[in-house]
Design an enzyme around this catalytic site. Structure first.
Site, PDB file in Angstrom:
ATOM      1  N   GLN A 189       3.301   9.803   1.712  1.00 27.95           N
ATOM      2  CA  GLN A 189       4.574   9.079   1.520  1.00 27.95           C
ATOM      3  C   GLN A 189       5.273   9.470   0.226  1.00 27.95           C
ATOM      4  O   GLN A 189       6.451   9.172   0.049  1.00 27.95           O
ATOM      5  CB  GLN A 189       4.337   7.565   1.501  1.00 27.95           C
ATOM      6  CG  GLN A 189       3.928   7.013   2.852  1.00 27.95           C
ATOM      7  CD  GLN A 189       3.868   5.505   2.782  1.00 27.95           C
ATOM      8  OE1 GLN A 189       2.883   4.942   2.333  1.00 27.95           O
ATOM      9  NE2 GLN A 189       4.936   4.852   3.197  1.00 27.95           N
ATOM     10  N   GLY A 206       0.832  -1.198   0.000  1.00 24.29           N
ATOM     11  CA  GLY A 206       0.000   0.000   0.000  1.00 24.29           C
ATOM     12  C   GLY A 206       0.862   1.242   0.000  1.00 24.29           C
ATOM     13  O   GLY A 206       2.063   1.186   0.296  1.00 24.29           O
ATOM     14  N   CYS A 225       7.156  -0.574   6.394  1.00 26.63           N
ATOM     15  CA  CYS A 225       6.656   0.647   5.757  1.00 26.63           C
ATOM     16  C   CYS A 225       7.747   1.187   4.835  1.00 26.63           C
ATOM     17  O   CYS A 225       8.917   1.200   5.216  1.00 26.63           O
ATOM     18  CB  CYS A 225       6.326   1.666   6.846  1.00 26.63           C
ATOM     19  SG  CYS A 225       5.686   3.218   6.216  1.00 26.63           S
ATOM     20  N   LEU A 226       7.343   1.629   3.656  1.00 23.39           N
ATOM     21  CA  LEU A 226       8.308   2.189   2.704  1.00 23.39           C
ATOM     22  C   LEU A 226       9.040   3.395   3.297  1.00 23.39           C
ATOM     23  O   LEU A 226      10.153   3.714   2.880  1.00 23.39           O
ATOM     24  CB  LEU A 226       7.598   2.637   1.424  1.00 23.39           C
ATOM     25  CG  LEU A 226       6.965   1.533   0.588  1.00 23.39           C
ATOM     26  CD1 LEU A 226       6.139   2.148  -0.538  1.00 23.39           C
ATOM     27  CD2 LEU A 226       8.021   0.594   0.026  1.00 23.39           C
ATOM     28  N   HIS A 236      -3.017   0.802   8.644  1.00 26.10           N
ATOM     29  CA  HIS A 236      -1.664   1.349   8.471  1.00 26.10           C
ATOM     30  C   HIS A 236      -1.693   2.537   7.503  1.00 26.10           C
ATOM     31  O   HIS A 236      -1.156   3.606   7.803  1.00 26.10           O
ATOM     32  CB  HIS A 236      -0.737   0.233   7.955  1.00 26.10           C
ATOM     33  CG  HIS A 236       0.661   0.661   7.653  1.00 26.10           C
ATOM     34  ND1 HIS A 236       1.766   0.174   8.322  1.00 26.10           N
ATOM     35  CD2 HIS A 236       1.152   1.533   6.723  1.00 26.10           C
ATOM     36  CE1 HIS A 236       2.860   0.735   7.824  1.00 26.10           C
ATOM     37  NE2 HIS A 236       2.517   1.561   6.850  1.00 26.10           N
ATOM     38  N   GLU A 237      -2.343   2.343   6.339  1.00 21.37           N
ATOM     39  CA  GLU A 237      -2.367   3.410   5.327  1.00 21.37           C
ATOM     40  C   GLU A 237      -3.217   4.585   5.793  1.00 21.37           C
ATOM     41  O   GLU A 237      -2.860   5.745   5.554  1.00 21.37           O
ATOM     42  CB  GLU A 237      -2.886   2.876   3.983  1.00 21.37           C
ATOM     43  CG  GLU A 237      -2.069   1.733   3.383  1.00 21.37           C
ATOM     44  CD  GLU A 237      -0.582   2.036   3.243  1.00 21.37           C
ATOM     45  OE1 GLU A 237      -0.207   3.215   3.126  1.00 21.37           O
ATOM     46  OE2 GLU A 237       0.213   1.082   3.270  1.00 21.37           O
ATOM     47  N   HIS A 287      -1.344   6.954   7.936  1.00 20.31           N
ATOM     48  CA  HIS A 287      -0.445   7.882   7.228  1.00 20.31           C
ATOM     49  C   HIS A 287      -1.143   9.216   6.932  1.00 20.31           C
ATOM     50  O   HIS A 287      -0.490  10.257   6.860  1.00 20.31           O
ATOM     51  CB  HIS A 287       0.011   7.269   5.894  1.00 20.31           C
ATOM     52  CG  HIS A 287       1.206   6.374   6.005  1.00 20.31           C
ATOM     53  ND1 HIS A 287       2.417   6.800   6.480  1.00 20.31           N
ATOM     54  CD2 HIS A 287       1.379   5.071   5.664  1.00 20.31           C
ATOM     55  CE1 HIS A 287       3.285   5.791   6.443  1.00 20.31           C
ATOM     56  NE2 HIS A 287       2.680   4.726   5.957  1.00 20.31           N
TER      57      HIS A 287
HETATM   58 NI    NI Z   1       3.557   2.866   5.569  1.00 23.16          NI
END
Ligand code: NI
Length: 176
Positions: free
Chosen positions: A55, A50, A95-96, A137-138, A141
């Site tokens: 991000q 995701g 996470c990226l 999680h997303e 953000h």
């Molecule tokens: Ni993330």
């Protein structure tokens, strides 16, 4: 429409990840459509589960993520993610924006979600298990929350490479 582009990922510490993202007023705006296209291309290029707009340095309430059941990409604009009551489930997340790291995060097992698709049409559903985890999680953000802020046991936070290397030892040390 111009060619799509891979977007640069913001890492933890960049202020765009700590702010509450803004509501998208008009999903049909070409700038929003372009952002969605570029986010999907970036998600696929990185093989990620995701991606949230902050991000990629875009402070808007936009998510793209892969449906666990068939890998299709869902776009959610101005999403509302509502974790349901119940025993939280703890599992590893990565996470990226925290490259190389993973941590054990408690999350609701079930979450209701709603939002607009990229055409601006309302959509809603209920997600369970890994799908519910990705959405939570997303969604975080968009509110300036990164997964370590949800952790309750920082001893389960570390580098994926080390965790993999020592997974066997850890298992042996843990009584059944
Ligand atoms: Ni993330």
């Amino acid at each position: 429409m111009g060619p799509m582009a891979l977007l640069k990922i913001a890492r933890m510490g960049h202020p765009v990840l700590a702010r509450k993202a803004a509501t998208v007023e008009n999903p049909a705006d070409p700038a929003v459509q372009r952002l969605v296209d570029d986010m999907i291309e970036t998600l696929e290029d990185l093989g990620a589960a995701g991606l949230a707009a902050p991000q990629v340095h875009a402070p808007w309430r936009v998510l793209v993520y892969r449906l666990p059941e068939d890998g299709r990409v869902r776009v959610l604009i101005n999403p509302a993610i509502t974790p349901l009551e119940g025993e939280p489930v703890t599992d590893l997340e990565a996470c990226l924006s925290l490259p190389g790291l993973a941590g054990a995060v408690p999350r609701a097992a079930v979450a209701d979600w709603s939002g607009l698709d990229r055409q601006g049409m309302p959509q809603a559903g209920r997600a369970e298990g890994y799908h519910a985890r990705v959405l939570q999680h997303e969604g975080d953000h968009l509110n300036g929350i990164l997964y370590p802020m949800r952790m309750t046991d920082l001893s389960r936070f570390g580098f994926v490479e080390e965790m993999r290397k020592h997974a066997a030892e850890t298992t042996e040390e843990s009584p059944a």
